[in-house]
Enzyme design. Structure first.
Site, PDB file in Angstrom:
ATOM      1  N   TYR A  42      27.261  56.876  39.388  1.00 28.67           N
ATOM      2  CA  TYR A  42      27.522  56.448  38.013  1.00 28.67           C
ATOM      3  C   TYR A  42      26.218  56.339  37.246  1.00 28.67           C
ATOM      4  CZ  TYR A  42      28.545  53.230  34.156  1.00 28.67           C
ATOM      5  OH  TYR A  42      28.630  52.638  32.923  1.00 28.67           O
ATOM      6  N   ASP A  57      20.419  47.412  26.469  1.00 30.11           N
ATOM      7  CA  ASP A  57      21.493  48.310  26.049  1.00 30.11           C
ATOM      8  C   ASP A  57      22.123  47.795  24.765  1.00 30.11           C
ATOM      9  OD1 ASP A  57      23.483  50.196  25.947  1.00 30.11           O
ATOM     10  OD2 ASP A  57      24.661  49.352  27.586  1.00 30.11           O
ATOM     11  N   ASP A  84      28.170  56.968  31.428  1.00 33.99           N
ATOM     12  CA  ASP A  84      28.386  56.147  30.248  1.00 33.99           C
ATOM     13  C   ASP A  84      28.182  57.017  29.009  1.00 33.99           C
ATOM     14  OD1 ASP A  84      28.378  54.220  28.253  1.00 33.99           O
ATOM     15  OD2 ASP A  84      27.041  52.857  29.310  1.00 33.99           O
ATOM     16  N   ASP A  86      28.814  55.571  25.908  1.00 38.44           N
ATOM     17  CA  ASP A  86      28.813  54.557  24.846  1.00 38.44           C
ATOM     18  C   ASP A  86      30.123  54.627  24.046  1.00 38.44           C
ATOM     19  OD1 ASP A  86      26.377  53.660  25.703  1.00 38.44           O
ATOM     20  OD2 ASP A  86      25.214  54.791  24.256  1.00 38.44           O
ATOM     21  N   HIS A 111      32.970  57.505  30.302  1.00 34.43           N
ATOM     22  CA  HIS A 111      33.784  56.456  29.703  1.00 34.43           C
ATOM     23  C   HIS A 111      33.325  56.200  28.278  1.00 34.43           C
ATOM     24  CE1 HIS A 111      30.902  53.068  30.009  1.00 34.43           C
ATOM     25  NE2 HIS A 111      30.704  53.361  31.284  1.00 34.43           N
ATOM     26  N   GLU A 113      33.930  53.575  24.870  1.00 35.44           N
ATOM     27  CA  GLU A 113      34.297  52.195  24.575  1.00 35.44           C
ATOM     28  C   GLU A 113      34.681  52.035  23.116  1.00 35.44           C
ATOM     29  OE1 GLU A 113      29.695  50.683  24.000  1.00 35.44           O
ATOM     30  OE2 GLU A 113      30.493  51.238  25.966  1.00 35.44           O
ATOM     31  N   CYS A 121      25.780  46.227  25.435  1.00 36.24           N
ATOM     32  CA  CYS A 121      26.259  46.147  26.812  1.00 36.24           C
ATOM     33  C   CYS A 121      27.509  45.278  26.855  1.00 36.24           C
ATOM     34  CB  CYS A 121      25.170  45.555  27.700  1.00 36.24           C
ATOM     35  SG  CYS A 121      25.709  45.135  29.372  1.00 36.24           S
ATOM     36  N   ARG A 156      37.601  52.697  27.737  1.00 28.35           N
ATOM     37  CA  ARG A 156      37.205  51.312  27.969  1.00 28.35           C
ATOM     38  C   ARG A 156      37.512  50.463  26.732  1.00 28.35           C
ATOM     39  NH1 ARG A 156      30.824  49.609  28.639  1.00 28.35           N
ATOM     40  NH2 ARG A 156      30.897  47.898  27.152  1.00 28.35           N
ATOM     41  N   GLU A 186      36.937  45.904  30.269  1.00 26.92           N
ATOM     42  CA  GLU A 186      35.607  45.354  30.519  1.00 26.92           C
ATOM     43  C   GLU A 186      35.631  43.839  30.648  1.00 26.92           C
ATOM     44  OE1 GLU A 186      32.904  45.351  31.815  1.00 26.92           O
ATOM     45  OE2 GLU A 186      31.487  46.430  30.519  1.00 26.92           O
ATOM     46  N   ASN A 208      34.312  47.182  37.094  1.00 25.13           N
ATOM     47  CA  ASN A 208      32.881  47.208  36.813  1.00 25.13           C
ATOM     48  C   ASN A 208      32.194  46.048  37.527  1.00 25.13           C
ATOM     49  OD1 ASN A 208      30.341  47.573  35.749  1.00 25.13           O
ATOM     50  ND2 ASN A 208      30.851  46.851  33.700  1.00 25.13           N
TER      51      ASN A 208
END
Length: 297
Positions: A42, A57, A84, A86, A111, A113, A121, A156, A186, A208
């Site tokens: 990952y 982040d 990731d 974002d 993923h 979000e 983050c 996500r 999340e 996660n």
């Protein structure tokens, strides 16, 4: 004919055991994860931001910087890479371009979000969300943009910490209906965990294992029993390395010699073995001359 990385990831997600994907930040970590015998890895956004910028982040990395890092990691190992992405770096058209670039770079899954720009983050405070409808549009754009039908789109939601369980579940259901292959809720707390899998039968769920401690540090078997199929461990390798580096620097500063540290670190040969020096030497022997093809390292 060997299976593609995307097909292997799909098969792993359909298997009985939860898939463990340690977090990596660069190509060398990818080599180490492969050496250790894991089946996937990952790319952590927080780790990428820390190692490339020295900043947390908080949405400072651009799409091209994230894709460049993911491409280098994917190129270093044959393991399926989950990356990731974002919030897709903008609207649906930005998401389309991001998916195309990640896929061309050899990534097997990303993923996305549902945070606003700039994002944060998922285990930090101060997050804000876009509307569920806007995120649905992004998920649809991601699904439409992929060329390989096995490329995995993970949706996500960060709504749990902000608006509670029902809101997070409602959003996740909308993202599933939009075509997401995996659902990622999340920052669940211990009380939330038993309620997630019963609410989302028939679709893989992501756990996660972040270092913040908000989500409990469970074993693989415990996570499987809760109904999750994919476990990411974002920054554990980077944090381990940082702590080891800090201790080495303390010793060097205090003792003014590296002698006491040397027996406790990876050897020179191990380092170059992991970096595939043997492969380089074989190529040098094939294309080069005897003097640049020595094996005494």
């Amino acid at each position: 004919m060997s299976l593609t990385r995307t097909r292997r990831l799909r098969q792993a997600l359909a298997g009985e055991r939860a898939l463990m994907a340690p977090g990596v930040v660069d190509a060398m970590y990818a080599r180490l994860v492969a050496e250790a015998g894991f089946e996937a890895m990952y790319m952590t956004g927080a780790g990428t931001s820390a190692t490339r910028l020295g900043y947390p982040d908080v949405g400072l990395l651009t799409m091209t910087e994230m894709v460049d890092n993911a491409t280098r990691i994917a190129d270093a190992s044959d393991l399926p890479l989950i990356a990731d992405a974002d919030n897709g770096f903008g609207g649906p058209l930005n998401v389309r371009r991001a998916i195309q670039l990640y896929e061309r770079g050899g990534v097997a899954a990303v993923h996305l979000e549902d945070q606003v720009l700039p994002k944060r983050c998922g285990h930090l405070s101060g997050k804000q969300l876009i509307s569920a409808e806007d995120m649905v549009a992004k998920v649809k754009a991601a699904v439409d943009a992929r060329v390989d039908p096995d490329f995995v789109v993970i949706a996500r939601t960060d709504a749990l910490a902000l608006h509670g369980r029902n809101a997070a579940f409602d959003r996740a259901e909308m993202y599933r209906e939009a075509g997401a292959d995996v659902i990622f809720i999340e920052s669940p707390l211990p009380d939330d965990l038993p309620h997630i899998a019963p609410r989302f039968p028939g679709i893989p769920l992501l756990y996660n294992m972040a270092t913040s401690g908000k989500t409990p540090f469970l074993t693989r078997s415990e996570i499987e029993a809760l109904g999750f199929k994919l476990i990411i461990y974002p920054n554990w390798l980077l944090l381990s390395a940082c702590e080891a580096a800090r201790k080495t620097l303390e010793v060097l500063k205090r003792e003014e010699t590296i002698a006491s540290v040397a027996p406790h670190v990876m050897s020179f040969k191990q380092f170059f073995d992991t970096a595939r020096m043997a492969e380089v030497q074989e190529l040098e022997a094939r294309y080069g001359t005897p003097e640049n093809s020595r094996t005494d390292y």
